[in-house]
Design a protein around this motif. Sequence first.
Motif, PDB file in Angstrom:
ATOM      1  N   GLU A 123     -20.377 -21.163  -5.963  1.00 19.99           N
ATOM      2  CA  GLU A 123     -18.943 -21.079  -6.253  1.00 19.99           C
ATOM      3  C   GLU A 123     -18.699 -20.511  -7.651  1.00 19.99           C
ATOM      4  O   GLU A 123     -17.766 -19.723  -7.866  1.00 19.99           O
ATOM      5  CB  GLU A 123     -18.301 -22.464  -6.132  1.00 19.99           C
ATOM      6  N   LEU A 124     -19.521 -20.898  -8.612  1.00 18.70           N
ATOM      7  CA  LEU A 124     -19.423 -20.351  -9.964  1.00 18.70           C
ATOM      8  C   LEU A 124     -19.564 -18.826  -9.925  1.00 18.70           C
ATOM      9  O   LEU A 124     -18.792 -18.099 -10.558  1.00 18.70           O
ATOM     10  CB  LEU A 124     -20.516 -20.960 -10.848  1.00 18.70           C
ATOM     11  N   ASP A 125     -20.523 -18.365  -9.165  1.00 20.67           N
ATOM     12  CA  ASP A 125     -20.767 -16.926  -8.997  1.00 20.67           C
ATOM     13  C   ASP A 125     -19.540 -16.247  -8.382  1.00 20.67           C
ATOM     14  O   ASP A 125     -19.069 -15.206  -8.872  1.00 20.67           O
ATOM     15  CB  ASP A 125     -21.998 -16.731  -8.112  1.00 20.67           C
ATOM     16  N   GLN A 126     -18.995 -16.841  -7.328  1.00 21.29           N
ATOM     17  CA  GLN A 126     -17.870 -16.222  -6.619  1.00 21.29           C
ATOM     18  C   GLN A 126     -16.627 -16.132  -7.495  1.00 21.29           C
ATOM     19  O   GLN A 126     -15.927 -15.112  -7.499  1.00 21.29           O
ATOM     20  CB  GLN A 126     -17.573 -17.014  -5.343  1.00 21.29           C
ATOM     21  N   ILE A 183     -25.924 -29.764  -3.462  1.00 26.08           N
ATOM     22  CA  ILE A 183     -24.753 -29.784  -4.333  1.00 26.08           C
ATOM     23  C   ILE A 183     -24.911 -28.782  -5.476  1.00 26.08           C
ATOM     24  O   ILE A 183     -23.958 -28.073  -5.841  1.00 26.08           O
ATOM     25  CB  ILE A 183     -24.517 -31.216  -4.869  1.00 26.08           C
ATOM     26  N   LYS A 184     -26.104 -28.695  -6.040  1.00 21.32           N
ATOM     27  CA  LYS A 184     -26.341 -27.716  -7.102  1.00 21.32           C
ATOM     28  C   LYS A 184     -26.163 -26.299  -6.576  1.00 21.32           C
ATOM     29  O   LYS A 184     -25.601 -25.423  -7.261  1.00 21.32           O
ATOM     30  CB  LYS A 184     -27.747 -27.895  -7.686  1.00 21.32           C
ATOM     31  N   GLN A 185     -26.605 -26.056  -5.344  1.00 21.22           N
ATOM     32  CA  GLN A 185     -26.434 -24.732  -4.735  1.00 21.22           C
ATOM     33  C   GLN A 185     -24.958 -24.415  -4.508  1.00 21.22           C
ATOM     34  O   GLN A 185     -24.500 -23.298  -4.767  1.00 21.22           O
ATOM     35  CB  GLN A 185     -27.192 -24.668  -3.408  1.00 21.22           C
ATOM     36  N   ILE A 186     -24.218 -25.404  -4.018  1.00 19.97           N
ATOM     37  CA  ILE A 186     -22.779 -25.215  -3.775  1.00 19.97           C
ATOM     38  C   ILE A 186     -22.067 -24.887  -5.083  1.00 19.97           C
ATOM     39  O   ILE A 186     -21.236 -23.973  -5.153  1.00 19.97           O
ATOM     40  CB  ILE A 186     -22.170 -26.473  -3.125  1.00 19.97           C
ATOM     41  N   TYR A 187     -22.396 -25.634  -6.128  1.00 14.70           N
ATOM     42  CA  TYR A 187     -21.765 -25.407  -7.435  1.00 14.70           C
ATOM     43  C   TYR A 187     -22.065 -24.000  -7.940  1.00 14.70           C
ATOM     44  O   TYR A 187     -21.149 -23.260  -8.337  1.00 14.70           O
ATOM     45  CB  TYR A 187     -22.262 -26.445  -8.440  1.00 14.70           C
ATOM     46  N   VAL A 236     -17.087 -30.578  -6.248  1.00 17.73           N
ATOM     47  CA  VAL A 236     -18.014 -29.721  -6.992  1.00 17.73           C
ATOM     48  C   VAL A 236     -17.549 -28.261  -6.968  1.00 17.73           C
ATOM     49  O   VAL A 236     -17.678 -27.543  -7.968  1.00 17.73           O
ATOM     50  CB  VAL A 236     -19.445 -29.877  -6.427  1.00 17.73           C
ATOM     51  N   LYS A 237     -16.999 -27.825  -5.864  1.00 18.72           N
ATOM     52  CA  LYS A 237     -16.450 -26.460  -5.816  1.00 18.72           C
ATOM     53  C   LYS A 237     -15.301 -26.310  -6.814  1.00 18.72           C
ATOM     54  O   LYS A 237     -15.188 -25.289  -7.503  1.00 18.72           O
ATOM     55  CB  LYS A 237     -15.956 -26.136  -4.401  1.00 18.72           C
TER      56      LYS A 237
END
Length: 323
Positions: free
Chosen positions: A219-222, A212-216, A53-54
């Motif tokens: 990472e999108l933000d970063q 998983i939604k939080q991880i995604y 997901v990342k």
Amino acid sequence: MQKLNVDTITECLPFSYFQRSEDLIVFDDISMENFRSLPSQIPYDLTLLSLTVKKLAKFHASMFAFEEKMSEKIGRQYRLGEEYGEYLREIFFLKDETHAGAVLMQTGVRSILDVVNLFPEVKIPFDFKKVWPKLEHLFFEVIKPSDCYRNVLAHGDLWTNNVMVQFDNDKPIDCRFVDYQCTRYCPPAHDLLSVLYLTTDRATRSKHEEKIKQIYYRELDQILSLYKCDVTKIYPHEEFVETVDYIRPQMVMQSIMYNMFCTCTSEEISSFLTDDEVSKRVFFEDRKDYLTKMCEKSSFFKAKLQECLLDLYDLCDTISCSL
């Protein structure tokens, strides 16, 4: 993308060295770096799911960054779907087309009703026949480029075979996405739910979806911040959460269709598809006999289909409340 220094895309897929139309493509052989696809019968655990997901977020962020950089360059809004729409049009999930790919998927949708009939012992707390037309409509509709939510150039087919994972001994440390025959322009939640529904089991989905939604999204933000892009302007969190529910009906149904074949071993499939006539019937006409016999042959196959059916009933329960 590389000319505009969107370098993160190179971490998501094998490098392509040379292409000649309808003839030859030369890629990195990433198996030499210990990348490999895992058996589709083995569900991803949280560690592998998080890794994938990342990387998916990095893939999508690269696409968004490219659009933003191009918009700055040309002085107006730029979207990949407008520039390359001819190459990103839907080729499989089409309700009224008659070519082989569309008929394959249309047969799959009809076969969901056969799966329902295979499990009469599973109680349905709503009128399934009333919900079905809505489900069928959503299956073909939400996969289209959205007029309400921002779209992304999506991989479109992220099941286990199309994710190559790199291992250090037995520890997964990286992954790459392969096989881009289903690329489309749609909300990024479709790829995210593909990974969630096509690589895991129901227990993992139920337990870890929110994480998983939080991880995604984190990472999108970063990744976007590396390109001085603001995720809250490109994809506000509230909108991202909405798109997950918007896309979910399509992916819940797609997971049933995929698991009609992807949970079988090659030996199980070949033992049933004994000749061209049988294969034609199973893929393009009627799967009832195939599904019945595979459930008798494989307890794993039957259990996997039942898991998918329970996901469908959870979804139907929500939809029936709005009808």
